[in-house]
Design an enzyme around this catalytic site. Structure first.
Site, PDB file in Angstrom:
ATOM      1  CG  ASN A 181      13.528  14.310  35.130  1.00  0.00           C
ATOM      2  OD1 ASN A 181      12.724  15.179  34.837  1.00  0.00           O
ATOM      3  ND2 ASN A 181      13.222  13.307  35.944  1.00  0.00           N
ATOM      4  NE  ARG A 236      17.691   9.618  33.011  1.00  0.00           N
ATOM      5  CZ  ARG A 236      18.469  10.263  33.882  1.00  0.00           C
ATOM      6  NH1 ARG A 236      19.469   9.605  34.457  1.00  0.00           N
ATOM      7  NH2 ARG A 236      18.271  11.530  34.180  1.00  0.00           N
ATOM      8  CE  LYS A 280       9.905  13.748  25.626  1.00  0.00           C
ATOM      9  NZ  LYS A 280      11.317  13.618  26.027  1.00  0.00           N
ATOM     10  N   PRO A 297       4.447  13.822  20.769  1.00  0.00           N
ATOM     11  CG  PRO A 297       6.487  12.787  20.394  1.00  0.00           C
ATOM     12  CD  PRO A 297       5.391  13.520  19.687  1.00  0.00           C
ATOM     13  CG  ASP A 299       8.968  18.062  26.048  1.00  0.00           C
ATOM     14  OD1 ASP A 299       8.351  18.991  25.475  1.00  0.00           O
ATOM     15  OD2 ASP A 299      10.122  17.728  25.715  1.00  0.00           O
ATOM     16  CG  HIS A 301      10.791  22.561  24.439  1.00  0.00           C
ATOM     17  ND1 HIS A 301      11.420  23.743  24.726  1.00  0.00           N
ATOM     18  CD2 HIS A 301      10.949  22.372  23.099  1.00  0.00           C
ATOM     19  CE1 HIS A 301      11.946  24.250  23.626  1.00  0.00           C
ATOM     20  NE2 HIS A 301      11.665  23.440  22.628  1.00  0.00           N
TER      21      HIS A 301
END
Length: 399
Positions: A181, A236, A280, A297, A299, A301
């Protein structure tokens, strides 16, 4: 104070490798979000940390130029053994916001970075070739992908030289745990704060301190989570500390490197046992540090690219990116592009970034002008007249 090197200031202190810009474009490769340690410190000059040393890179049409800065402990012999590149005895430590930190001392005159000797350093050349995977002939791959995929062929005319890096697995893993994020510029800031706080210092250039990436033991310390939360890492911070602790307790310091020698799916599943590592992030680490060129990967997008540009119906009607959608999109692109699918994916990902939209728009305009010219010539042939390009388009061609 030492300064960032510039090729224009004198090429004698630089070394070089023959490398066409079509095989490597530094601005696209280092700026597309697969690494977060490089900055443009002069026009076309990129400075970052690689292999425990600070480098500045630049290029001309057929040559990759590189300059390395010496750091305390990086040269010479000690007790008959070569000193580890980038090694520097840690100074006194102090508590800072609940954790152990390396004390940042003002560099003395003899600690200032010194220019390396001009003799070719074979080890550094090998490091550079390995990092950029220059043994892979990118132009050949582009031709293969363009033959199989017309959309890729159009994009590739502008976005040439996008290579996959072969990064240190520890740096790659913990950098990408920070990407959840998040966006590129913010991730860069987080990774820099992480290195500055926990990583061994290397040198200082133009007032900027460069540090190596922290070792696993430093990341695994129980005080790291609180420290990183204070530095703005949010949730994180816990994933970073817990993943490092799990690797240290369950495996050994070479475990991540050993995943280079196992099949892709086995490596991906092993990474997913770590806190904060989903599909991812695991695929990013596999692709960018563990030699799994087929890893794609995915995501939101990349999901949009698959739907918009390839009419891929995977996950149609779903609002969230599930593990199944991730796997199916990866399989879709692997079937289309072959064993280096992850490399091809990175070219499209790069072309879709906002920071490179001007480059993409310029390419689209040139393509439109070329199409108008071709259409006009065909029309003129049919009518028996000379080619006539509309006035507006003719001006664009002249430009």
């Amino acid at each position: 104070m030492s300064q960032h090197a510039l090729l224009s200031a004198g090429a004698k202190s630089w070394r070089s490798l023959a490398c066409l810009r079509t095989e490597l474009r530094l601005d696209l490769t280092l700026g597309c979000g697969q690494t977060f340690r490089w900055r443009e410190t002069g026009e076309g000059h990129w400075t970052g940390v690689m292999g425990g040393r600070v480098w500045t890179l630049t290029q001309t049409d057929d040559t990759l130029w590189y300059y390395t800065y010496s750091t305390p402990g990086s040269e010479g012999e000690m007790n008959g053994r070569k000193r580890r590149v980038g090694a520097r005895p840690h100074g006194p430590v102090k508590k800072a916001k609940g954790m152990i930190m390396v004390k940042e001392e003002e560099p003395t005159e003899d600690q200032e970075p010194k220019v390396m000797t001009p003799e070719r350093d074979i080890k550094e050349e090998e490091t550079l070739k390995d990092y950029f995977q220059l043994n892979v002939k990118l132009a050949d791959l582009y031709r293969e992908w363009g033959t199989a995929d017309q959309h890729f062929k159009r994009i590739a005319q502008t976005f040439t030289g996008v290579r996959m890096l072969r990064q240190d697995p520890t740096e790659c893993l913990f950098s990408f745990i920070c990407t959840s994020n998040n966006h590129i510029s913010r991730i860069q800031g987080m990774v820099e704060r992480l290195c500055h706080t926990l990583g061994p210092p290397l040198c200082q250039l133009d007032g900027t301190s460069y540090h190596d990436f922290p070792p696993l033991q430093a990341l695994a310390d129980s005080s790291v989570e609180a420290c990183l939360r204070n530095l703005g890492f949010g949730y994180r911070a816990r994933f970073l500390q817990q993943s490092a602790r799990q690797i240290v307790d369950t495996h050994d310091s070479r475990w991540l490197d050993s995943l280079r020698g196992v099949p892709y799916f086995q490596a991906r599943d092993a990474l997913r046992t770590l806190p904060g590592v989903g599909l991812k992030v695991a695929d990013c680490v596999c692709l960018m540090s563990l030699d799994k060129a087929c890893a794609v990967p995915v995501d939101t997008h990349v999901w949009q690219i698959a739907q918009r540009d390839y009419r891929c119906g995977v996950g149609k009607g779903q609002k969230s990116l599930t593990d199944k959608v991730h796997r199916d999109i990866g399989d879709f692109f692997r079937q289309l592009w072959g064993p280096y699918a992850g490399w091809a994916h990175s070219v499209l990902f790069c072309s879709d970034l906002k920071k490179f939209q001007k480059l993409k728009e310029t390419a689209v305009k040139k393509e439109e002008v070329a199409e108008v010219k071709i259409t006009s010539e065909k029309t003129a042939k049919k009518s028996g007249r000379g080619a006539s390009v509309p006035r507006v388009k003719r001006e664009a061609v002249a430009e």
